[in-house]
Structure formats: C-alpha cells, structure tokens
Scaffold this motif. Structure first.
Motif, PDB file in Angstrom:
ATOM      1  N   LEU A  28       0.840  -1.189   0.000  1.00  0.00           N
ATOM      2  CA  LEU A  28       0.000   0.000   0.000  1.00  0.00           C
ATOM      3  C   LEU A  28       0.879   1.244   0.000  1.00  0.00           C
ATOM      4  CD1 LEU A  28      -2.896   1.321   0.499  1.00  0.00           C
ATOM      5  CD2 LEU A  28      -2.262   1.281   2.921  1.00  0.00           C
ATOM      6  N   ALA A  29       0.463   2.278  -0.726  1.00  0.00           N
ATOM      7  CA  ALA A  29       1.144   3.576  -0.716  1.00  0.00           C
ATOM      8  C   ALA A  29       0.148   4.658  -0.362  1.00  0.00           C
ATOM      9  CB  ALA A  29       1.781   3.862  -2.070  1.00  0.00           C
ATOM     10  N   GLU A  30       0.614   5.651   0.399  1.00  0.00           N
ATOM     11  CA  GLU A  30      -0.186   6.824   0.724  1.00  0.00           C
ATOM     12  C   GLU A  30       0.469   8.035   0.062  1.00  0.00           C
ATOM     13  OE1 GLU A  30      -1.667   6.874   5.012  1.00  0.00           O
ATOM     14  OE2 GLU A  30       0.050   5.521   5.146  1.00  0.00           O
ATOM     15  N   VAL A  31      -0.326   8.844  -0.651  1.00  0.00           N
ATOM     16  CA  VAL A  31       0.240   9.955  -1.419  1.00  0.00           C
ATOM     17  C   VAL A  31      -0.563  11.222  -1.188  1.00  0.00           C
ATOM     18  CG1 VAL A  31       1.080   8.367  -3.195  1.00  0.00           C
ATOM     19  CG2 VAL A  31      -1.138   9.481  -3.494  1.00  0.00           C
ATOM     20  N   SER A  32       0.086  12.347  -1.463  1.00  0.00           N
ATOM     21  CA  SER A  32      -0.613  13.632  -1.438  1.00  0.00           C
ATOM     22  C   SER A  32      -1.240  13.882  -2.812  1.00  0.00           C
ATOM     23  CB  SER A  32       0.359  14.758  -1.076  1.00  0.00           C
ATOM     24  OG  SER A  32       1.374  14.873  -2.063  1.00  0.00           O
ATOM     25  N   GLY A  33      -1.992  14.957  -2.902  1.00  0.00           N
ATOM     26  CA  GLY A  33      -2.743  15.210  -4.131  1.00  0.00           C
ATOM     27  C   GLY A  33      -1.896  15.553  -5.336  1.00  0.00           C
ATOM     28  N   ASN A  34      -0.626  15.935  -5.129  1.00  0.00           N
ATOM     29  CA  ASN A  34       0.230  16.314  -6.254  1.00  0.00           C
ATOM     30  C   ASN A  34       1.071  15.157  -6.784  1.00  0.00           C
ATOM     31  OD1 ASN A  34      -0.638  18.933  -6.168  1.00  0.00           O
ATOM     32  ND2 ASN A  34       1.026  19.661  -4.870  1.00  0.00           N
TER      33      ASN A  34
ATOM     34  N   PRO B 207      -5.493  16.948  -5.763  1.00  0.00           N
ATOM     35  CA  PRO B 207      -5.460  17.827  -4.575  1.00  0.00           C
ATOM     36  C   PRO B 207      -6.795  17.916  -3.854  1.00  0.00           C
ATOM     37  CG  PRO B 207      -4.294  18.832  -6.421  1.00  0.00           C
ATOM     38  CD  PRO B 207      -4.964  17.616  -6.961  1.00  0.00           C
ATOM     39  N   SER B 208      -7.896  17.800  -4.584  1.00  0.00           N
ATOM     40  CA  SER B 208      -9.205  17.906  -3.937  1.00  0.00           C
ATOM     41  C   SER B 208      -9.526  16.700  -3.060  1.00  0.00           C
ATOM     42  CB  SER B 208     -10.299  18.067  -5.000  1.00  0.00           C
ATOM     43  OG  SER B 208     -10.330  16.937  -5.865  1.00  0.00           O
ATOM     44  N   ASP B 209      -8.757  15.608  -3.200  1.00  0.00           N
ATOM     45  CA  ASP B 209      -9.004  14.402  -2.402  1.00  0.00           C
ATOM     46  C   ASP B 209      -8.269  14.422  -1.071  1.00  0.00           C
ATOM     47  OD1 ASP B 209     -10.656  12.915  -4.272  1.00  0.00           O
ATOM     48  OD2 ASP B 209      -8.850  12.757  -5.513  1.00  0.00           O
ATOM     49  N   VAL B 210      -7.377  15.391  -0.871  1.00  0.00           N
ATOM     50  CA  VAL B 210      -6.537  15.421   0.323  1.00  0.00           C
ATOM     51  C   VAL B 210      -6.831  16.674   1.131  1.00  0.00           C
ATOM     52  CG1 VAL B 210      -4.181  15.388   1.213  1.00  0.00           C
ATOM     53  CG2 VAL B 210      -4.733  14.138  -0.877  1.00  0.00           C
TER      54      VAL B 210
ATOM     55  N   THR C 213       3.656  -1.526  -5.732  1.00  0.00           N
ATOM     56  CA  THR C 213       2.572  -0.860  -5.020  1.00  0.00           C
ATOM     57  C   THR C 213       1.262  -1.200  -5.714  1.00  0.00           C
ATOM     58  OG1 THR C 213       4.037   0.944  -4.384  1.00  0.00           O
ATOM     59  CG2 THR C 213       1.673   1.353  -4.242  1.00  0.00           C
ATOM     60  N   ASP C 214       0.412  -1.954  -5.045  1.00  0.00           N
ATOM     61  CA  ASP C 214      -0.819  -2.416  -5.679  1.00  0.00           C
ATOM     62  C   ASP C 214      -2.002  -1.489  -5.442  1.00  0.00           C
ATOM     63  OD1 ASP C 214      -0.131  -4.930  -7.005  1.00  0.00           O
ATOM     64  OD2 ASP C 214       0.410  -5.599  -5.012  1.00  0.00           O
ATOM     65  N   VAL C 215      -2.016  -0.790  -4.319  1.00  0.00           N
ATOM     66  CA  VAL C 215      -3.118   0.123  -4.020  1.00  0.00           C
ATOM     67  C   VAL C 215      -2.528   1.435  -3.509  1.00  0.00           C
ATOM     68  CG1 VAL C 215      -5.209   0.510  -2.665  1.00  0.00           C
ATOM     69  CG2 VAL C 215      -4.654  -1.799  -3.452  1.00  0.00           C
ATOM     70  N   THR C 216      -3.033   2.552  -4.023  1.00  0.00           N
ATOM     71  CA  THR C 216      -2.586   3.877  -3.609  1.00  0.00           C
ATOM     72  C   THR C 216      -3.783   4.672  -3.110  1.00  0.00           C
ATOM     73  OG1 THR C 216      -0.851   3.827  -5.301  1.00  0.00           O
ATOM     74  CG2 THR C 216      -1.372   5.966  -4.337  1.00  0.00           C
ATOM     75  N   VAL C 217      -3.644   5.261  -1.915  1.00  0.00           N
ATOM     76  CA  VAL C 217      -4.726   6.044  -1.309  1.00  0.00           C
ATOM     77  C   VAL C 217      -4.170   7.398  -0.900  1.00  0.00           C
ATOM     78  CG1 VAL C 217      -5.907   3.976  -0.479  1.00  0.00           C
ATOM     79  CG2 VAL C 217      -4.280   5.159   1.021  1.00  0.00           C
ATOM     80  N   PRO C 218      -5.031   8.387  -0.641  1.00  0.00           N
ATOM     81  CA  PRO C 218      -4.548   9.695  -0.176  1.00  0.00           C
ATOM     82  C   PRO C 218      -3.982   9.603   1.236  1.00  0.00           C
ATOM     83  CG  PRO C 218      -6.795   9.835  -1.054  1.00  0.00           C
ATOM     84  CD  PRO C 218      -6.487   8.387  -0.885  1.00  0.00           C
TER      85      PRO C 218
END
Length: 681
Positions: free
Chosen positions: A115-121, A138-141, A201-206
């Motif tokens: 799993l990866a966690e990312v910012s909107g950019n 960006p609107s998701d974070v 990385t199989d799933v990426t979420v905010p």
C-alpha cells in the motif's frame, strides 16, 4: 560488397577449425555473458530511469541531523504543508509513503499486498495518464482536518489479478485493513509500479485517508513520517533548487517548532538540515544493499573477460604464425598491411559477436537468477533485467573491444614479419606462437589469473568466516514467522494473553523446544540506533533498541550474564525496564554491575528512564557483519497492542520440518497467519 566477401571468407576459415571456433565462442560467451549479466543488474538498479516523462526533473527531499547515525529522516505533516506553500522551485511537491504491507478485500476475496499513501500532487508530478478513470488529486486530500477522501487507485497487476481486468471496476469498493471501505477511482497503466522500482505498489490512497494515519498526525504534530519528493520547474537546476530550499528551511523550522521545545531540545530541532537529491531512478531497497557489490563484481568479471581475450590472443597468434607463408605470398603480390590485418580482424569480430549473442542469453538467465537470490521482499518484484538499448550497447562494445584485444597481437606479428623470410618457409610453422608477443601474452594471462585466484580465495575465506563467525547467538535450529492479521482482525488489537497463547501453542508442537517474540531480530539486516545515557550529565552511547518477548534470550541461545529475563508479568502495567548488552554496559558503566541502575533512552530533552533488570552477552542479532553492537532490549509485552512482532521458535529437529505444522497451529487460533516463514540460517 567487399565486407560481405570478407564475412564469407572469415566464416569459411573458422569452419575449417570447428574445435578452435567452438572453444573461442564458448569462452567469449562466458566472459561477455558474465559482464552483461552484472551490467544488466546495475542498469536495472542504478542507471534505468523511472518510466515517466522527464524523470531527470524528479528530486527527493530529506532531513538530517549532524549526529544522527541512522541517516536521512522524513518530514512532519506541518513541514510538508509549509514547504508546499513557501517553495518556488518545484512545479509539484508531493508526499509519498510506500512499501507497507496491508490486507485488502476485493470482490469478496482477501489479498495481502503493498500500500502507498500519497498527497494530491503525486500523480500530476508523475505526468502519466490513467488506464481507467482518474487519479488522486489535490481535492481528495485535506491536510488541515486530518482526513481525506476514501478513494483508491489500483495498479495494473491488481486490476488484472484481483478483478480479472474488469472494465467496470470504477466505483467498486475495496476494503483495506480493518474493513475500511475505499472507492476505486482509477487504474494505473501497465509497467508503472510507483516510486519503488524493485517493489510493487498495488493500491494507492490519499495521505490521512486511513484512520490510523490521520490520528497519528493529529496526535503527534512533530512526528516525522512523510517522505517528500518534487519535480523541479523546467530550467531550474539541482543547485538552484538546493539553494532556494536551503534559504527557506530556517523559516520552516521556526514555523513548525513546537512551543514547548526549549534548551537542548530546541537546539537539536534547529540543527536539522534539509537535503535535495536526484530521484530520477526512483527508490530501491536493493540499490542500497548491492550497488557497490555489483560494481566490484563487474570489475572482477571484466578481469575474467580480459583473461579470456589474452587466451584467445595466444590462440590467434599461433594461427597467424601458421599462416605466415600465406601472408608472405599475399604481401609479395601487393597486399597492403590493412588487407593483411583485415581478414583476422573479421574472423575475430565474427567470433566475438557469436559469443556475444550466446552471452546475451546466458546473461538474461544469470541476471534473473541473481535477482531472485538477492530479492527478499514480501511481494513479487517488478524489476526487469531484460536487455534494453543500454545493455545491448554494452554487449556490443564488449564484443568489439574483445575482438580488438585478441587481434592486436596477430596483427602486430603480421606487420613485423619479413615477407622474404616468410616466402622461404616451405611448410607451416607455429614458431610465432613462442615469439616475444606470445610469451608476453602468456605472462599477462598467468598474472591476471593468479590475481583472480587469490581474490577468489580471499572471498571464499570471508564467506566461510561469515558462516562460522560467533554472532553471539545460535543461528541453527531457529525458525522465524512474520505474523500478520487474518482478514477482519486488526493488527494492533492483540493482548499479552493472546501472544502467550500463541507461544504455548507452538511449544506443544513436537520438535519445538521454546518460543518467543521479537520486534525485528534476528537476521533483520537493518540496524537503527538510539541515544542511551548512563546519566543525564554524561555523554550518550549509540545503541540498537529492540523489543523482545519473555524468554527470548533462551530462544536465541544467548547468555544472561546477570539479572533476569523478561516475563509475562512485564506487561503494560509494569514499570519501564530494560535489559542491556554487555558491550553497552561496558560503554556506560565500565566494569561496574549495571543491574538495578537507571539508563535514559532517546534524545536528552525527552529521554525515557528505564531500570536495568539484566545484562546479556553482546550479539550481532541484526547484521551478521556487525561486531556485537551495543543494544538495549525492552519488554515487548508492554507494547503488544501496538506491535506486529516476529515469532521466534527454537527446535530440537530441523526447523524446516515443522514449518507447515507451525503455520497451521497459528492459523487455527483464528487471528493471525505467517506472511513469511524462514529459518534464520
């Protein structure tokens, strides 16, 4: 047309001596193949850029403290927020935390993946288009509120394997961890695996979308947990980016400094510096461990290829000497020096490129085998060692250089031969093979071979010492199981009573002597140090902190020198205690008995007092090449609810023989399973 005639003539000449040709091609195939195999791994790990537009614009940011032996550190959420608003050199600045394992429920089935966690950019910075749907934006974070939209982007592999390539995946729900629902909004394109080049990385979420992440950032505003990356604006150099961020950094520290940080605590906070480094090749765990070793190996196999070329040079020199009469006749008929050299050069090129083609096949197999040996990750690595343009160019260069190397001696011999003397020879002679050139080549080959043999013996001795070195614990008959929650069971909701039940279940298995738990050891291959004080007025000692369960030192085959081991009564309700290694005891207290004394763990301003209840022998529990580093052990029973420990089992039989039974016994308890079971050896 002339070249084609030379090729046909060289081919006929080589076919007249099939034995020599086979030996030469095989020798070159091994030499060039070995070089290409090592270079293929270096290319995949070090040289190949991420599959995104303009990867040279990507940079990695990190913070450092001068006296920190652990290297670079991440950023806090507040630091990221301030940097995002204040910087002017990046077109995109984003946070990315990846590589962590989690449990996923997709279409009614359960999977364990990365799993990866990312910012909107993050995705705008990568500049790649989704295969389906849209990306996290960006609107998701929402950094301020500590919560983000519960949306997810899945990799191409997850879409293919979990959802069977369903085109209607958008809008479906995927549950993460403790059944937290996320809506799938996009699918990444094939061949893209995120910033980790050797992971998947199989799933990426905010960031902050997972409840534990949001709670963690709000609970501890100075917690350093975000890895930051950026894409510099076109025309901005790396030096300019470093200078600009360096000027901004003091203001960031002043803005994000907690108000209660004073004195030494404040000084240490402001001692933190910021670094900006290239990130075109992404993040790699294998690169840190093996890039230097691969460069050394490339030099060694390069020497092997040079020896092969010297051997072939002697062979071709003998063949050239045998054709001296023929060369004399051709020269007497008006052939130029270039025409005399062209034929053996063409033969050499044919041999080299034939060996290179066979070597490419050997390299592809060899590099994949080396990668499988080196890779110990929990997910399948997407790293590809398939030859690309750079590898093919390297192989071609190796083939041409090899041909030139073993053609120089015959050409030099032909140029020095007097045509009149050559014409007087009525029969073929191999006298040239014992000429000065031949002797020089033989001496060089012997010298290089002896050097490599000596190096191989030294490497073998080192390997033997690594296998037989006294690590301070008994590596044989020791099995480790990486515990992971079964679907629907939280990873941080287990009590000491449950883990005691696990240990007792293992000890009932035939062939099991004892069982305990640890945070990372043994054989984790990663060492992280903390400051330990014998007194707050003294100098700190860098030691490795480790959490271990009751009876761990007995399971590990270590020796308690004084005091006692941890017990099940040393739980969250018990006083804060510690057991230290003999090497740490000597560094802190000399030869005085440490049992009953108090040590302080962590930075001076917020050091945690711990009472020493025991001293154990020093051991290289993490890296086998470390020489018994100072260590401080704390009772894992006090932190079971926040831990995901290893289960360590000592056996009286071959530990591999109980692997299946141990995994079945763990699953039967209905809470956890083993993500990976391995012998320590």
């Amino acid at each position: 047309m002339r070249i084609w005639c030379d090729v046909r003539s060289a081919t006929r000449a080589l076919l007249k001596s099939p034995g020599v040709t086979v030996v030469a091609v095989s020798t070159l195939a091994l030499g060039i193949g070995a070089n290409t195999a090592i270079f293929s791994l270096l290319n995949a790990l070090v040289l190949r850029s991420l599959p995104v537009p303009h990867p040279e614009q990507l940079v990695a940011l990190a913070t450092t403290i001068p006296d920190n032996v652990n290297g670079d550190e991440p950023f806090s959420l507040q630091m990221f927020d301030e940097l995002s608003r204040g910087q002017e050199v990046f077109s995109q600045l984003f946070a990315w935390n990846g590589g962590g394992m989690n449990t996923f429920e997709a279409d009614g089935r359960y999977f364990t993946a990365s799993l990866a966690e990312v910012s909107g950019n993050y995705y705008p910075a990568m500049q790649i288009s989704p295969l389906l749907g849209r990306y996290i934006g960006p609107s998701d974070v929402a950094l301020g509120s500590g919560t983000s939209n519960a949306v997810a982007v899945v990799s191409y592999r997850a879409w293919r394997d979990w959802y069977h390539g369903d085109a209607n995946i958008l809008g479906k729900t995927i549950r993460i961890g403790d059944h937290h629902p996320f809506t799938v909004i996009g699918v990444e394109p094939e061949g893209y695996s995120g910033l980790i080049i050797d992971g998947s990385t199989d799933v990426t979420v905010p960031i902050l979308a997972l409840p534990q992440s949001g709670a963690r950032s709000l609970r501890d505003p100075v917690l350093l947990w975000l890895r930051l990356y950026g894409r510099v604006k076109p025309g901005v150099t790396l030096a300019q980016a470093r200078a600009s961020i360096g000027l901004l950094w003091p203001r960031i520290l002043e803005t994000t400094r907690p108000p209660d940080y004073e004195g030494e605590k404040r000084a240490r906070f402001f001692a933190r510096r910021i670094t900006v480094d290239p990130a075109a090749t992404g993040v790699s765990f294998l690169r840190k461990r093996f890039s230097y070793a691969l460069r050394v190996l490339l030099g060694l196999v390069g020497a092997v290829l040079l020896i092969a070329c010297l051997n072939l040079a002697n062979l071709t020199l003998a063949r050239a000497a045998a054709r001296t009469h023929e060369s004399g006749v051709r020269e007497a008929l008006g052939a130029s020096a270039w025409e005399l050299v062209r034929q053996p050069l063409m033969e050499s090129l044919l041999l080299s490129f034939s060996g290179a083609l066979l070597g490419l096949a050997l390299a592809y197999w060899g590099s994949r085998a080396l990668l499988q040996i080196a890779w110990t990750g929990l997910v399948t690595t997407p790293l590809s060692t398939a030859p690309d343009a750079r590898v093919l160019a390297f192989t071609a260069a190796a083939a041409i250089l090899s041909a030139l190397l073993f053609t120089v001696a015959p050409g030099w011999h032909a140029a020095r031969t007097d045509p009149m003397e050559a014409l007087r020879q009525q029969t073929r002679s191999v006298r040239g093979g014992s000429s000065t050139a031949g002797k020089t080549l033989l001496v060089a080959q012997m010298a290089l071979s002896l050097m490599l043999v000596a190096g191989a013996l030294l490497f073998g001795r080192t390997l033997d010492r690594l296998h037989t070195v006294d690590a301070g614990y008994q590596r044989d008959h020791l099995l480790t199981m990486m515990l992971y929650p079964q679907a629907g069971h939280r990873s941080n909701s287990y009590s000491s009573a449950y883990y005691r039940q696990v240990a007792e279940a293992m000890q009932r298995l035939p062939g099991v002597e004892s069982a305990s738990f640890s945070g990372a050891a043994p054989a984790d291959e990663f060492e992280s140090f903390e400051q330990v004080y014998g007194s707050l007025s003294g100098a700190p000692v860098e030691a490795i902190p480790e959490f271990v369960g009751p009876g761990f030192f007995h399971v590990a085959g270590m020796h308690l020198l004084s005091g006692r081991e941890f017990s099940w009564q040393d739980d969250e309700r018990a006083p804060q205690i510690a057991i230290i290694s003999q090497s740490l005891e000597e560094r802190l207290f000399g030869h005085a008995d440490a049992v009953g004394r108090t040590v302080y763990l962590g930075p001076h301003a917020r050091a945690l007092p711990l009472q020493i209840v025991g001293v154990v022998n020093s051991a290289s529990l993490w890296k086998v090449e470390s020489v018994h580093p100072p260590a401080i052990y704390r009772p894992l029973a006090q932190y079971f609810q926040d831990a995901q420990p290893l289960l360590d089992i000592r056996t009286t039989v071959d530990p591999r023989s109980i692997k299946t039974e141990a995994e079945r016994a763990l699953r039967s308890l209905g809470r956890q399973y083993s993500l990976r079971t391995m012998t320590v050896e």
